[in-house]
Design an enzyme around this catalytic site. Sequence first.
Site, PDB file in Angstrom:
ATOM      1  N   GLY A   1       2.925  10.197   1.987  1.00  0.00           N
ATOM      2  CA  GLY A   1       2.787  10.847   3.539  1.00  0.00           C
ATOM      3  C   GLY A   1       3.490   9.618   4.180  1.00  0.00           C
TER       4      GLY A   1
ATOM      5  NE  ARG B   1       4.972   0.218   3.774  1.00  0.00           N
ATOM      6  CZ  ARG B   1       5.155   1.514   3.543  1.00  0.00           C
ATOM      7  NH1 ARG B   1       5.155   2.031   4.648  1.00  0.00           N
ATOM      8  NH2 ARG B   1       5.190   2.039   2.339  1.00  0.00           N
TER       9      ARG B   1
ATOM     10  CB  CYS C   1       6.147  10.157  -1.685  1.00  0.00           C
ATOM     11  SG  CYS C   1       7.690  11.011  -0.650  1.00  0.00           S
ATOM     12  CG  HIS C   2       6.552   6.760   3.409  1.00  0.00           C
ATOM     13  ND1 HIS C   2       7.953   6.450   3.458  1.00  0.00           N
ATOM     14  CD2 HIS C   2       6.007   6.224   4.378  1.00  0.00           C
ATOM     15  CE1 HIS C   2       7.767   5.672   4.815  1.00  0.00           C
ATOM     16  NE2 HIS C   2       6.736   5.698   5.202  1.00  0.00           N
ATOM     17  CB  ALA C   3       2.439   5.251  -1.341  1.00  0.00           C
TER      18      ALA C   3
END
Length: 114
Positions: A76, A84, A107-109
């Site tokens: 997400g 983070r 993905c965005h992680a």
Amino acid sequence: DGLNVAILATDGFEQSELFEPKKALEEAGATVKIVSLQSGEIKGWNEKDWGDSIAADLTLDEARAEDFDALELPGGVMNPDKLRINDKAVAFVRSFFDAGKPGAAMCHALPEVR
């Protein structure tokens, strides 16, 4: 089978990137716990709008990385961005990698684990 897996997430996790891995892990025999910044429910993001919620099993203050065999980080945009910038979340993630435990970043992680 028999592994304990933490999924670290907060509001804005990509719904499919938490629910589908959780389901697959549980079907394979793992015990999965949702770890979050706060207690209660966290709300998912489903492509273009808010999605389903899920209850956090533990807060970061309660969770101990040594109690888990592996870590999953759903993506997400909002979820990893919130995690983070949280020192406790970063330390929790780092402790898995420092201990040589497996982790999966969706993905965005992915930048979170660097």
